[in-house]
Structure formats: structure tokens, C-alpha cells
Design a protein around this motif. Structure first.
Motif, mmCIF file in Angstrom:
data_model
loop_
_atom_site.group_PDB
_atom_site.id
_atom_site.type_symbol
_atom_site.label_atom_id
_atom_site.label_comp_id
_atom_site.label_asym_id
_atom_site.label_seq_id
_atom_site.Cartn_x
_atom_site.Cartn_y
_atom_site.Cartn_z
ATOM 1 N N TYR A 1 0.826 -1.206 0.000
ATOM 2 C CA TYR A 1 0.000 0.000 0.000
ATOM 3 C C TYR A 1 0.861 1.257 0.000
ATOM 4 O O TYR A 1 0.564 2.237 -0.689
ATOM 5 N N LEU A 2 1.945 1.231 0.772
ATOM 6 C CA LEU A 2 2.833 2.385 0.891
ATOM 7 C C LEU A 2 3.869 2.457 -0.229
ATOM 8 O O LEU A 2 4.563 3.467 -0.363
ATOM 9 N N GLY A 3 4.000 1.379 -1.007
ATOM 10 C CA GLY A 3 5.032 1.340 -2.033
ATOM 11 C C GLY A 3 6.422 1.164 -1.463
ATOM 12 O O GLY A 3 7.407 1.622 -2.050
ATOM 13 N N ILE A 4 6.519 0.465 -0.324
ATOM 14 C CA ILE A 4 7.795 0.240 0.352
ATOM 15 C C ILE A 4 8.080 -1.256 0.350
ATOM 16 O O ILE A 4 7.287 -2.040 0.882
ATOM 17 N N PRO A 5 9.199 -1.700 -0.229
ATOM 18 C CA PRO A 5 9.520 -3.133 -0.207
ATOM 19 C C PRO A 5 9.769 -3.606 1.217
ATOM 20 O O PRO A 5 10.413 -2.918 2.013
ATOM 21 N N VAL A 6 9.245 -4.795 1.543
ATOM 22 C CA VAL A 6 9.424 -5.313 2.896
ATOM 23 C C VAL A 6 9.489 -6.831 2.859
ATOM 24 O O VAL A 6 8.708 -7.481 2.165
ATOM 25 N N ARG A 7 10.442 -7.382 3.591
ATOM 26 C CA ARG A 7 10.606 -8.818 3.769
ATOM 27 C C ARG A 7 11.255 -9.047 5.119
ATOM 28 O O ARG A 7 12.092 -8.250 5.547
ATOM 29 N N TRP A 8 10.862 -10.114 5.798
ATOM 30 C CA TRP A 8 11.434 -10.368 7.113
ATOM 31 C C TRP A 8 12.950 -10.505 6.991
ATOM 32 O O TRP A 8 13.450 -11.151 6.071
ATOM 33 N N PRO A 9 13.719 -9.875 7.889
ATOM 34 C CA PRO A 9 15.175 -9.869 7.748
ATOM 35 C C PRO A 9 15.804 -11.254 7.793
ATOM 36 O O PRO A 9 15.309 -12.165 8.472
ATOM 37 N N VAL A 10 16.888 -11.399 7.063
ATOM 38 C CA VAL A 10 17.686 -12.616 7.045
ATOM 39 C C VAL A 10 19.120 -12.248 7.427
ATOM 40 O O VAL A 10 19.811 -11.595 6.662
ATOM 41 N N PRO A 11 19.563 -12.629 8.652
ATOM 42 C CA PRO A 11 18.828 -13.344 9.693
ATOM 43 C C PRO A 11 17.903 -12.425 10.480
ATOM 44 O O PRO A 11 18.045 -11.201 10.429
ATOM 45 N N ASP A 12 16.978 -13.036 11.182
ATOM 46 C CA ASP A 12 16.095 -12.303 12.083
ATOM 47 C C ASP A 12 16.953 -11.590 13.140
ATOM 48 O O ASP A 12 17.851 -12.197 13.716
ATOM 49 N N PRO A 13 16.697 -10.301 13.394
ATOM 50 C CA PRO A 13 17.472 -9.603 14.432
ATOM 51 C C PRO A 13 17.336 -10.212 15.822
ATOM 52 O O PRO A 13 18.193 -9.994 16.676
ATOM 53 N N VAL A 14 16.246 -10.966 16.042
ATOM 54 C CA VAL A 14 16.061 -11.656 17.316
ATOM 55 C C VAL A 14 15.982 -13.158 17.037
ATOM 56 O O VAL A 14 15.093 -13.625 16.323
ATOM 57 N N VAL A 15 16.923 -13.921 17.580
ATOM 58 C CA VAL A 15 16.956 -15.369 17.386
ATOM 59 C C VAL A 15 15.823 -16.004 18.175
ATOM 60 O O VAL A 15 15.606 -15.679 19.350
ATOM 61 N N MET A 16 15.099 -16.914 17.506
ATOM 62 C CA MET A 16 13.903 -17.512 18.106
ATOM 63 C C MET A 16 14.031 -19.034 18.141
ATOM 64 O O MET A 16 14.556 -19.646 17.213
ATOM 65 N N ASP A 17 13.543 -19.652 19.224
ATOM 66 C CA ASP A 17 13.377 -21.099 19.307
ATOM 67 C C ASP A 17 11.986 -21.417 18.768
ATOM 68 O O ASP A 17 10.980 -21.211 19.449
ATOM 69 N N PHE A 18 11.926 -21.892 17.537
ATOM 70 C CA PHE A 18 10.623 -22.084 16.893
ATOM 71 C C PHE A 18 9.813 -23.211 17.534
ATOM 72 O O PHE A 18 8.590 -23.210 17.449
ATOM 73 N N ALA A 19 10.467 -24.157 18.171
ATOM 74 C CA ALA A 19 9.743 -25.255 18.805
ATOM 75 C C ALA A 19 8.888 -24.758 19.960
ATOM 76 O O ALA A 19 7.761 -25.251 20.181
ATOM 77 N N THR A 20 9.397 -23.784 20.703
ATOM 78 C CA THR A 20 8.680 -23.279 21.874
ATOM 79 C C THR A 20 8.123 -21.874 21.666
ATOM 80 O O THR A 20 7.404 -21.365 22.520
ATOM 81 N N ARG A 21 8.467 -21.265 20.545
ATOM 82 C CA ARG A 21 8.110 -19.866 20.278
ATOM 83 C C ARG A 21 8.588 -18.947 21.407
ATOM 84 O O ARG A 21 7.898 -18.027 21.825
ATOM 85 N N THR A 22 9.774 -19.230 21.900
ATOM 86 C CA THR A 22 10.402 -18.392 22.917
ATOM 87 C C THR A 22 11.768 -17.953 22.402
ATOM 88 O O THR A 22 12.237 -18.418 21.364
ATOM 89 N N TYR A 23 12.413 -17.069 23.172
ATOM 90 C CA TYR A 23 13.631 -16.429 22.714
ATOM 91 C C TYR A 23 14.730 -16.638 23.738
ATOM 92 O O TYR A 23 14.582 -16.240 24.897
ATOM 93 N N PRO A 24 15.841 -17.256 23.330
ATOM 94 C CA PRO A 24 16.942 -17.506 24.283
ATOM 95 C C PRO A 24 17.588 -16.205 24.736
ATOM 96 O O PRO A 24 17.538 -15.181 24.041
#
Length: 216
Positions: free
Chosen positions: A71-94
Motif C-alpha cells: 500500500y505504501l510502495g515500500i519493499p518489505v521482507r522479514w530480515p535474514v537473519p532475524d534480528p532476534v533469534v527464536m526457538d521455533f519449537a517453543t516460540r520463545t527467545y533464548p
């Protein structure tokens, strides 16, 4: 009269990224001063936060971020790597986080040097616009910081020497954010009135016009 507002902003927030270019343009065109106040993401402040949200929350977030960017004309994609490392199994953050503390403390240092908004703009584009995989590698970050008129190697040396002080400043920002009226980002606080979310930019500018917003 120069109008001033506080900007509470996180490097892990796509909405913070999506509002930043408009805030830069606002300051370039109008007599406005932005006081950047970097905060840590909610995932760092409350590591189990996302483990307890409804499963629909994240799916809607991704859809809304993509839609808002289009809508804004701004390219966006989730960063690679994510700035915050996540434990996807528990959806928590070390507790061990290799990226977000450095980014946030660099942002705080840039704000103290009067280059906060330029730093947020340059670095958030690197993280979020999808043009680079591995923003943390090579000279990507150094070039982005350089485009904001700063030197990454010199700033990293200051962060290493003053980490505790910068961390305390960010924690103080988080306390001031709640006093400002919200806990989320982006949050713009103008004359004591909170404007939460990138979709409140137009209302922020509308309120500023009522208070005498003038072109440079």
C-alpha cells in the motif's frame, strides 16, 4: 517554532521500518525535530510473550506487513537473519542474542550523536527491504551506517566500552515509553499525546498542523 516529538522504535518491528521513511521526509520538509528513543523488542523484554499469543496473531501479522508495504510502495521482507533469534519449537527467545543488543545500542549511540533518525532509516532499509540476505555479513552494515554519516567500527568500539550505559539508556527509554502512553512500536509522542503504529502517521502530521507545523 520547531516542533518536537519522541519516537520509540525497535529494530525487530516491521511497522517501525514502514513509518521511518515518512518521518525522514517529514523532518526534511518541515520544521520538526525527532528525538529517537530506541527500545528492545517485546521478544527481548518478555521472552515468552509469543508463546502465549493466539496462533492467528503471527499469520495476520505477516499478511498485514506485506499489505501495508504494498500500500505504501515500500519493499518489505522479514530480515535474514532475524534480528532476534527464536526457538521455533517453543516460540520463545533464548537469552543469548547475537544481533539485537548490538543493533539497539548502536541506534542509541547514533541518537545521542544527533544522527538517530538517519541511522534508523539506513539500517532498517538494510534489514527489511529484501535487497540483502545476510545483512550481518561482509560490509553491508558498515556501508549502511556510513550512509547515515557515521563510522561503524568506531561506534562498535564505543559500544564495547559503554555497553552497560547504553543498555541502561534503552531501559530508561522503555520506561518513558510507557509514561508516553503505550508499550508498542512505533510510538510517536507529540506534546504528551501518543500515536501508536505506522498507520497513525497521518494523524500525527494532522495534529502537528494544528500546532503550527511550518515548512523549512
Amino acid at each position: 517554532m520547531t516542533l518536537a516529538y519522541d519516537l520509540y522504535w525497535s529494530f525487530r518491528s516491521p511497522y517501525s521500518y514502514l513509518v521511518t521513511q515518512r518521518l525522514v521526509a517529514l523532518e526534511a520538509e518541515y520544521d520538526v525535530r525527532c528525538a529517537v528513543r530506541v527500545v528492545y523488542p517485546i521478544a527481548v523484554r518478555q521472552a515468552d510473550f509469543f508463546a502465549h499469543v493466539d496462533p492467528l496473531w503471527f499469520g495476520y501479522l505477516l499478511r498485514d506487513v506485506a499489505r501495508s508495504g504494498a500500500y505504501l510502495g515500500i519493499p518489505v521482507r522479514w530480515p535474514v537473519p532475524d534480528p532476534v533469534v527464536m526457538d521455533f519449537a517453543t516460540r520463545t527467545y533464548p537469552a543469548e542474542q547475537p544481533y539485537i543488543y548490538r543493533l539497539s545500542q548502536l541506534g542509541q549511540l547514533a541518537a545521542e550523536r544527533g544522527r538517530g533518525l538517519a541511522f534508523l532509516d539506513a539500517v532498517s532499509r538494510l534489514l527489511w527491504d529484501g535487497s540483502v540476505d545476510g545483512w550481518h555479513a561482509g560490509d553491508h552494515l558498515a556501508r549502511a551506517v556510513g550512509s547515515a554519516g557515521l563510522d561503524l567500527a568506531e561506534m562498535d568500539s564505543v559500544v564495547a566500552a559503554e555497553r552497560d550505559r547504553l543498555d541502561a539508556a534503552i531501559i530508561a527509554n522503555q520506561a518513558a515509553q510507557r509514561v508516553g502512553g503505550h508499550y508498542g512500536v512505533p510510538l510517536m509522542v507529540f506534546e504528551g499525546e501518543p500515536f501508536f503504529g505506522q498507520d497513525r502517521f497521518d494523524q500525527l502530521q494532522w495534529r502537528m498542523r494544528q500546532k503550527g507545523l511550518a515548512r523549512r
